[in-house]
Design an enzyme around this catalytic site. Structure first.
Site, mmCIF file in Angstrom:
data_model
loop_
_atom_site.group_PDB
_atom_site.id
_atom_site.type_symbol
_atom_site.label_atom_id
_atom_site.label_comp_id
_atom_site.label_asym_id
_atom_site.label_seq_id
_atom_site.Cartn_x
_atom_site.Cartn_y
_atom_site.Cartn_z
ATOM 1 N N LYS A 67 35.216 -94.665 -12.594
ATOM 2 C CA LYS A 67 35.565 -94.194 -11.251
ATOM 3 C C LYS A 67 34.778 -94.976 -10.237
ATOM 4 O O LYS A 67 33.566 -95.149 -10.367
ATOM 5 C CB LYS A 67 35.209 -92.691 -11.133
ATOM 6 C CG LYS A 67 35.471 -92.096 -9.780
ATOM 7 C CD LYS A 67 36.798 -91.366 -9.761
ATOM 8 C CE LYS A 67 37.326 -91.087 -8.381
ATOM 9 N NZ LYS A 67 38.046 -92.194 -7.748
ATOM 10 N N LYS A 91 25.720 -91.911 -10.306
ATOM 11 C CA LYS A 91 26.088 -90.859 -9.338
ATOM 12 C C LYS A 91 26.946 -89.775 -9.999
ATOM 13 O O LYS A 91 26.670 -88.584 -9.856
ATOM 14 C CB LYS A 91 26.834 -91.504 -8.154
ATOM 15 C CG LYS A 91 27.031 -90.559 -6.992
ATOM 16 C CD LYS A 91 27.780 -91.198 -5.834
ATOM 17 C CE LYS A 91 26.992 -92.276 -5.135
ATOM 18 N NZ LYS A 91 27.630 -92.718 -3.878
ATOM 19 N N LYS A 103 33.799 -100.009 -10.296
ATOM 20 C CA LYS A 103 33.856 -100.477 -8.904
ATOM 21 C C LYS A 103 34.706 -101.735 -8.847
ATOM 22 O O LYS A 103 34.745 -102.504 -9.814
ATOM 23 C CB LYS A 103 32.449 -100.801 -8.385
ATOM 24 C CG LYS A 103 32.339 -100.823 -6.878
ATOM 25 C CD LYS A 103 32.190 -99.430 -6.308
ATOM 26 C CE LYS A 103 32.110 -99.407 -4.814
ATOM 27 N NZ LYS A 103 31.747 -98.075 -4.312
ATOM 28 N N THR A 187 31.684 -85.703 1.971
ATOM 29 C CA THR A 187 30.391 -86.349 1.750
ATOM 30 C C THR A 187 29.322 -85.648 2.583
ATOM 31 O O THR A 187 28.237 -85.319 2.084
ATOM 32 C CB THR A 187 30.492 -87.845 2.108
ATOM 33 O OG1 THR A 187 31.563 -88.397 1.347
ATOM 34 C CG2 THR A 187 29.212 -88.580 1.786
ATOM 35 N N ASN A 218 32.108 -91.467 9.794
ATOM 36 C CA ASN A 218 32.594 -90.337 9.012
ATOM 37 C C ASN A 218 31.422 -89.493 8.508
ATOM 38 O O ASN A 218 31.395 -88.275 8.692
ATOM 39 C CB ASN A 218 33.440 -90.868 7.839
ATOM 40 C CG ASN A 218 33.846 -89.767 6.899
ATOM 41 O OD1 ASN A 218 33.081 -89.371 6.031
ATOM 42 N ND2 ASN A 218 35.034 -89.237 7.078
ATOM 43 N N SER A 346 36.694 -86.514 -4.704
ATOM 44 C CA SER A 346 37.653 -87.472 -5.277
ATOM 45 C C SER A 346 38.023 -87.039 -6.693
ATOM 46 O O SER A 346 39.179 -87.134 -7.107
ATOM 47 C CB SER A 346 37.040 -88.862 -5.362
ATOM 48 O OG SER A 346 37.069 -89.470 -4.109
#
Ligand code: NAD
Length: 408
Positions: A67, A91, A103, A187, A218, A346
Site C-alpha cells: 500500500k 506506518k 510506493k 489525517t 489539507n 485509505s
C-alpha cells in the site's frame, strides 16, 4: 542531501538492535520484495513522443497487500521510492492495519503538462504496472501532485486491462467513484486523536497548551481548526509565503476568513507577521510541522523551544536533528504514527470497496479513533519498556508485527 534509503536502513538497524531482531529476518527486511522501473511513452499535445520514467517499489506484504501513494515530481528517484515504501510498511504496521508497504512515482513536473497529457501519462503508467497491482496485491493511492481525478483514470485503465471491476485496486478516489467519507480530514483527525492521548499521558489541559502549526494545506489547515475546536491555543500558523503569531492565541476561523479575502496570512489583525523559520523556533508547547520534509535540521534543532513535536508532515525531521531533539528530551511523535490517519482511512476505503459497503463519516471516525488510540498507547508503552524515543518505539512495534508474519 543524504540518500533516503540509506536513512531508512539506519533506522531499521537501530530498531533491530533494540529488539534483538532475528538476524535472518533483519537480512530480509533490508531489501524491497520487488522494484519495477518502467518507461512510459506519452504523445504530447504537439504530436511528439516524450518518455517518462516511473517506479513502483513493493517493500513487504507480510501484513497485507502493498500500500502506498504514487508521487509525480521531478526529484522522484528509485532510492526515494524504495525508502518511502519501507516507511509505508512501518506506518501500516504501527497502526496495525492489514496492509504492507509500497510506493510509486514518476519523474515529471506535472504542472507543465496539459490535462490531456497528464491523463495519457497516468493511463500509460498503469499499462506498464497493471499486472503487479490489484486489490489483493498492491493498492496505490495519491501522493504529492497526484489527485482523486488521476486515481479515477488509473482505476479505469486498470479495470479495462483486467476485464472486470476491481474498485479496491486504488484508494483516494472521489466519493462518487467509490472513495470513503472522511478521507479529506482523516489525517488531521488521526493527529488530533493522538494529541488527545498525549495530553492524557502528560496531564495537559488544552487551554494551557500553546500550538504552532507549519503549513496550512489539507493537513495543517484541518489541524488548526480541529485543535482549536478542542480548546488548544493556536499561537502561530504559516504557509509557504510566511506566518503569523500571537502568544495569546489566534482566532482560527477569522484567520481562514482573512486568508480567503486577501490570499495571505500576513497582516492579520492582532498578530505579528513572522518568517517560516521563526515559527519553528517559537516558545510553544507543541510544534506541528505539516508542510514539507527536512524542516528540522542540524541547523535549527538546538533552537527549537517546543516541548513536543507532532510530525504531521512526512519526514520533517532529519536523522541528525532527531538525535539532538532526543538528547534535549523533546518528545517527538513520529510521522509513522502521527499522520497514519490518512492511510488508515485509505484502508477503510479499500475494505468498503471489497465488501461493497458504504460507511458513514461517523462510522469511519469511530473506527479511526479506536485504531489511533490503540497505536498511540502501544507505542508509548514500548517507549517506556525500552526507554527509547517514540520513533524508535514505533519502529520496534511495527517490525515486531511484520517479523511475526515472515516465515523462514
Ligand atoms: P498541501 O499541499 O495541502 O499543503 C501544504 C502546505 O504547506 C500549504 O499550506 C503550503 O503553503 C505550506 N508550505 C509549503 N512550504 C512551506 C514552508 N516552507 N513553510 C510553511 N508552510 C509551507 O499538503 P498536505 O496534504 O497538507 O500535506 C502536508 C504534509 O503532510 C506532507 O508532508 C504530506 O506528505 C503529509 N501527509 C499528508 C497526508 C494527507 O492525507 N494529505 C497524509 C499523510 C502525510
Amino acid at each position: 542531501m543524504q540518500n533516503p534509503f540509506e536513512n531508512a536502513l539506519v533506522q531499521l538497524e537501530k530498531a533491530a538492535n533494540i529488539m534483538s531482531l532475528d538476524k535472518n529476518i533483519y537480512e530480509i527486511l533490508k531489501y524491497p520484495d520487488r522494484v519495477l522501473t518502467v518507461s512510459v511513452p506519452v504523445k504530447m499535445d504537439n504530436g511528439e513522443i516524450r518518455v517518462f520514467v516511473g517506479f513502483r517499489s513493493q517493500y513487504n506484504n507480510a501484513l497485507g497487500p502493498y500500500k502506498g501513494g504514487i508521487r509525480y515530481h521531478e526529484n522522484v528517484s528509485l532510492d526515494e521510492v524504495k525508502a518511502l515504501s519501507f516507511w509505508m510498511m512501518i506506518k501500516c504496521a504501527t497502526v496495525n492495519i492489514p496492509m504492507g508497504g509500497g510506493k510509486g512515482g514518476i519523474i515529471v513536473d506535472s504542472k507543465k503538462l496539459s490535462l490531456g497529457e497528464l491523463k495519457r501519462l497516468s493511463r500509460g503508467y498503469i499499462q506498464k504496472i497493471w499486472r503487479e497491482i490489484g486489490s489483493d496485491k498492491d493498492v496505490p493511492a495519491p501522493d504529492m501532485y497526484t489527485t482523486s481525478q488521476i486515481m479515477g483514470w488509473m482505476r479505469d485503465e486498470y479495470e479495462k486491462l483486467l476485464g472486470h471491476a476491481d474498485p479496491g485496486v486504488i484508494t483516494g478516489k472521489a466519493i462518487a467513484d467509490g472513495g470513503s467519507e472522511g478521507r479529506e480530514i482523516a489525517t488531521a483527525q488521526g493527529g488530533v486523536y493522538v494529541v488527545r492521548e498525549l495530553a492524557k499521558r502528560l496531564k495537559l489541559q488544552p487551554n494551557e497548551v500553546k500550538v504552532a502549526i507549519q503549513g496550512m494545506g489539507n493537513v495543517g489547515g484541518f489541524m488548526a481548526k480541529l485543535l482549536s475546536d478542542d480548546g488548544y491555543k493556536i499561537v502561530a500558523i504559516s504557509d509557504s509565503k510566511g506566518g503569523i503569531y500571537n502568544e495569546n492565541g489566534l482566532d482560527v476561523k477569522a484567520v481562514f476568513e482573512h486568508k480567503k479575502q486577501t490570499g495571505f496570512l500576513s497582516d492579520f489583525s492582532n498578530a505579528q507577521n513572522i518568517y517560516n523559520e521563526h515559527l519553528l523556533e517559537l516558545d510553544t508547547d507543541i510544534l506541528v510541522p505539516s508542510a514539507m520534509e527536512n524542516q528540522i535540521t542540524i541547523q535549527n534543532a538546538n533552537n527549537i523551544k517546543a516541548k513536543m513535536i507532532l510530525e504531521m508532515a512526512n519526514g520533517p525531521t532529519t536523522p541528525e536533528a532527531d538525535e539532538i531533539l532526543a538528547q534535549r528530551n523533546i518528545i517527538v511523535v513520529p510521522d509513522v504514527l502521527a499522520n497514519a490517519g490518512g492511510v488508515t482511512v485509505s484502508c477503510f476505503e479499500w475494505e468498503q470497496n471489497n465488501k461493497n459497503e458504504r460507511w458513514s463519516e461517523e462510522q469511519v471516525f469511530i473506527k479511526l479513533e479506536s485504531i489511533m488510540v490503540q497505536a498511540f498507547n502501544e507505542v508509548w508503552e514500548t517507549k517506556e519498556k525500552f526507554n527509547i524515543t517514540m520513533r524508535a518505539a514505533a519502529f520496534v512495534k511495527a517490525i515486531e508485527r511484520v517479523a511475526a508474519k515472515i516465515k523462514i
